[in-house]
Design a protein around this motif. Structure first.
Motif, mmCIF file in Angstrom:
data_model
loop_
_atom_site.group_PDB
_atom_site.id
_atom_site.type_symbol
_atom_site.label_atom_id
_atom_site.label_comp_id
_atom_site.label_asym_id
_atom_site.label_seq_id
_atom_site.Cartn_x
_atom_site.Cartn_y
_atom_site.Cartn_z
ATOM 1 N N LYS A 121 0.804 -1.224 0.000
ATOM 2 C CA LYS A 121 0.000 0.000 0.000
ATOM 3 C C LYS A 121 0.838 1.275 0.000
ATOM 4 N N PRO A 122 1.862 1.412 0.859
ATOM 5 C CA PRO A 122 2.674 2.645 0.774
ATOM 6 C C PRO A 122 3.357 2.815 -0.576
ATOM 7 N N GLU A 123 3.817 1.713 -1.150
ATOM 8 C CA GLU A 123 4.470 1.800 -2.450
ATOM 9 C C GLU A 123 3.487 2.210 -3.538
ATOM 10 N N ILE A 124 2.261 1.713 -3.450
ATOM 11 C CA ILE A 124 1.240 2.107 -4.433
ATOM 12 C C ILE A 124 0.894 3.582 -4.278
ATOM 13 N N ARG A 125 0.813 4.059 -3.039
ATOM 14 C CA ARG A 125 0.510 5.485 -2.830
ATOM 15 C C ARG A 125 1.613 6.376 -3.388
ATOM 16 N N ARG A 126 2.866 5.988 -3.165
ATOM 17 C CA ARG A 126 3.968 6.777 -3.728
ATOM 18 C C ARG A 126 3.928 6.762 -5.251
ATOM 19 N N LEU A 127 3.570 5.627 -5.807
ATOM 20 C CA LEU A 127 3.497 5.515 -7.260
ATOM 21 C C LEU A 127 2.368 6.377 -7.818
ATOM 22 N N GLU A 128 1.227 6.366 -7.151
ATOM 23 C CA GLU A 128 0.102 7.191 -7.600
ATOM 24 C C GLU A 128 0.443 8.678 -7.509
ATOM 25 N N LYS A 129 1.142 9.061 -6.457
ATOM 26 C CA LYS A 129 1.523 10.461 -6.308
ATOM 27 C C LYS A 129 2.498 10.884 -7.399
ATOM 28 N N ALA A 130 3.470 10.013 -7.685
ATOM 29 C CA ALA A 130 4.429 10.338 -8.748
ATOM 30 C C ALA A 130 3.743 10.445 -10.102
ATOM 31 N N TRP A 131 2.750 9.604 -10.336
ATOM 32 C CA TRP A 131 2.025 9.667 -11.609
ATOM 33 C C TRP A 131 1.188 10.939 -11.706
ATOM 34 N N SER A 132 0.542 11.304 -10.624
ATOM 35 C CA SER A 132 -0.293 12.510 -10.664
ATOM 36 C C SER A 132 0.534 13.777 -10.810
ATOM 37 N N GLN A 133 1.802 13.746 -10.370
ATOM 38 C CA GLN A 133 2.675 14.921 -10.469
ATOM 39 C C GLN A 133 3.604 14.863 -11.685
ATOM 40 N N ASP A 134 3.328 13.958 -12.612
ATOM 41 C CA ASP A 134 4.099 13.838 -13.863
ATOM 42 C C ASP A 134 5.580 13.569 -13.610
ATOM 43 N N GLU A 135 5.879 12.764 -12.597
ATOM 44 C CA GLU A 135 7.271 12.438 -12.303
ATOM 45 C C GLU A 135 7.730 11.164 -13.001
ATOM 46 N N ILE A 136 6.813 10.332 -13.480
ATOM 47 C CA ILE A 136 7.167 9.097 -14.180
ATOM 48 C C ILE A 136 6.292 8.975 -15.419
ATOM 49 N N THR A 137 6.788 8.184 -16.358
ATOM 50 C CA THR A 137 6.018 7.933 -17.578
ATOM 51 C C THR A 137 5.021 6.803 -17.340
ATOM 52 N N GLU A 138 4.143 6.634 -18.301
ATOM 53 C CA GLU A 138 3.130 5.585 -18.165
ATOM 54 C C GLU A 138 3.762 4.199 -18.152
ATOM 55 N N LYS A 139 4.791 3.988 -18.974
ATOM 56 C CA LYS A 139 5.434 2.670 -19.010
ATOM 57 C C LYS A 139 6.162 2.374 -17.705
ATOM 58 N N ASP A 140 6.818 3.379 -17.142
ATOM 59 C CA ASP A 140 7.482 3.170 -15.853
ATOM 60 C C ASP A 140 6.462 2.880 -14.752
ATOM 61 N N TYR A 141 5.332 3.574 -14.827
ATOM 62 C CA TYR A 141 4.272 3.304 -13.851
ATOM 63 C C TYR A 141 3.786 1.860 -13.981
ATOM 64 N N GLN A 142 3.532 1.422 -15.203
ATOM 65 C CA GLN A 142 3.053 0.056 -15.412
ATOM 66 C C GLN A 142 4.078 -0.971 -14.940
ATOM 67 N N LYS A 143 5.344 -0.694 -15.197
ATOM 68 C CA LYS A 143 6.390 -1.625 -14.779
ATOM 69 C C LYS A 143 6.439 -1.749 -13.257
ATOM 70 N N ALA A 144 6.455 -0.611 -12.572
ATOM 71 C CA ALA A 144 6.509 -0.647 -11.107
ATOM 72 C C ALA A 144 5.233 -1.244 -10.523
ATOM 73 N N ARG A 145 4.101 -0.883 -11.121
ATOM 74 C CA ARG A 145 2.825 -1.404 -10.601
ATOM 75 C C ARG A 145 2.694 -2.896 -10.854
ATOM 76 N N LEU A 146 3.213 -3.382 -11.971
ATOM 77 C CA LEU A 146 3.145 -4.811 -12.267
ATOM 78 C C LEU A 146 4.058 -5.609 -11.339
ATOM 79 N N LEU A 147 5.180 -5.035 -10.951
ATOM 80 C CA LEU A 147 6.040 -5.716 -9.981
ATOM 81 C C LEU A 147 5.333 -5.860 -8.631
ATOM 82 N N ILE A 148 4.584 -4.832 -8.246
ATOM 83 C CA ILE A 148 3.803 -4.926 -7.006
ATOM 84 C C ILE A 148 2.713 -5.985 -7.149
ATOM 85 N N GLU A 149 2.032 -5.982 -8.284
ATOM 86 C CA GLU A 149 0.979 -6.975 -8.524
ATOM 87 C C GLU A 149 1.561 -8.386 -8.573
ATOM 88 N N TYR A 150 2.755 -8.507 -9.108
ATOM 89 C CA TYR A 150 3.434 -9.810 -9.163
ATOM 90 C C TYR A 150 3.673 -10.346 -7.754
#
Length: 395
Positions: free
Chosen positions: A138-167
């Motif tokens: 959960k904390p990692e997902i929140r940090r990822l969502e915040k970075a995405w909303s503030q345009d700090e990461i690209t969509e592919k980087d978001y998917q990669k990090a989010r898929l590792l969490i889902e994995y």
């Protein structure tokens, strides 16, 4: 190593007994063996005359036919309860095997997607598998969502990090399923080796519990002697130097190999209020879309023994059996291809589209309607809620 006994040996040894001892052995093994009409009638005839017992008793003894009907009903109750007691962990095993097979396929699809599309190396995947049980998503997902909303990461980087969490989430779920499978297998093994208890036999038979012990010992002695004679006649009995086998345990070892009988049960409220709500939640559970906390709680709810003063002990296992039967049917219909699994994983880890925050228009005084004034009674109620004293009421 070939089994020492067979089902034919057990039936032959029981058939050679007298009706009294044969009835006792079949009652002890009621989970696997059925009573014949002759044995039920013998129990009805063997019941003591209730007019000679203590307490308020009827003026005349019940007929043999009526007593046989009552015994038949009690036999059906105990037989159904014992077989459902064994069916419940067996259904758990079937569902968990289906879930594990599906989880293995999802893990393989996630690994293929990470390595091919997102170029994750095998060392990273191995590290993620190793730390999956201790990961806090959960904390990692929140940090990822915040970075995405503030345009700090690209969509592919978001998917990669989010898929590792889902994995890691899928790996944890698979590990929980393996532990549940081990527990279900142990429960299934223990539920199949318990004979009917003395007080239960006395209740079915309709005789005093004090007169049961001698009958039980005599019946067991004759049954085991018959088994030993059959094995010695067929030269299947081990040498005395190797130790005598426990033929009673061997009997259960043979009978537990019989197929589990499926029960016909209907929906009983308790897990969910309605059958539609239960099926909807079972579908989400089978597809793996429930949150981890809700998933564990729901598995406990659909597998535990539901004891209720309204339904009685005979329906303890019926709720769980109904839910597990429906879950097994839902899991059998889920057969996605690897491509469909990868598409589903991508849909889960794709970020939500960014939306512009629209500022609300200022409200001018012209179009604003004044709020209605409260009456004295309404003001008194509000002041009473806030703990203030209403001066108008104290005058």
């Amino acid at each position: 190593m070939a089994p020492l006994l067979s089902y034919e040996h057990i039936e032959t040894a029981i058939s050679a007994l007298s009706v009294q001892h044969r009835t006792m052995i079949r009652l002890l093994l009621l989970q696997y063996l059925d009573l014949t009409d002759d044995e039920i009638r013998y129990m009805a005839e063997d019941q003591p005359d209730c007019r000679f017992l203590a307490g308020n008793q009827p003026a005349q003894k019940a007929s043999i036919e009526e007593a046989a009907r009552e015994i038949t009903a009690r036999v059906a109750q105990y037989r159904g309860f014992l077989r459902q007691k064994r069916e419940r962990p067996w259904l758990q095993i079937q569902c968990l095997k289906q879930q594990l097979a599906l989880s293995d396929r999802i893990v393989a699809a996630a690994e293929h997607l990470l390595s091919s599309t997102f170029e994750v190396d095998t060392e990273t995947l191995a590290e993620r598998r190793r730390t999956a049980l201790s990961a806090v998503p959960k904390p990692e997902i929140r940090r990822l969502e915040k970075a995405w909303s503030q345009d700090e990461i690209t969509e592919k980087d978001y998917q990669k990090a989010r898929l590792l969490i889902e994995y890691q989430t899928i790996v944890r779920r698979r590990e929980r399923q393996r532990r549940r499978l081990l527990n279900a297998e142990r429960e299934f093994a223990s539920s199949g080796i318990s004979p009917l208890q003395d007080h239960e036999i006395a209740h079915i038979w309709g005789i005093p519990l004090s007169s049961l012990a001698a009958r039980k010992v005599k019946a067991l002695h004759l049954y085991l002697s018959n088994l030993q004679a059959i094995l010695e006649r067929e030269n299947r009995m081990p040498d005395s130097s190797q130790g005598r086998p426990d033929l009673w345990k061997e009997t259960f070892a043979v009978l537990t190999q019989k197929p589990v009988e499926r029960s016909i049960v209907s929906f009983i409220g308790g897990i969910e209020r309605t059958e539609e709500a239960l099926l909807e939640k079972l579908t989400a559970f089978a597809q793996g879309t429930l949150p981890e906390e809700a998933e564990s709680a729901f598995w406990t709810a659909i597998t535990k023994i539901h004891d209720s003063e309204h339904s009685g002990p005979w329906l303890n296992h019926a709720r769980a059996i109904f839910a597990l039967q429906r879950l097994s049917a839902i899991l059998s219909e889920i057969d996605p291809s690897p491509e469909e699994l990868e598409q589903d994983l991508l849909a889960r880890v794709t970020p939500k589209p960014k939306t512009e925050m629209l500022s609300s228009p200022a409200i001018s005084g012209e179009g604003h309607e004044p709020s209605p004034e409260l009456s004295e009674a309404a003001l008194g109620v509000l002041q009473a809620f806030t703990g203030e004293i209403d001066d108008k009421r104290t005058r």
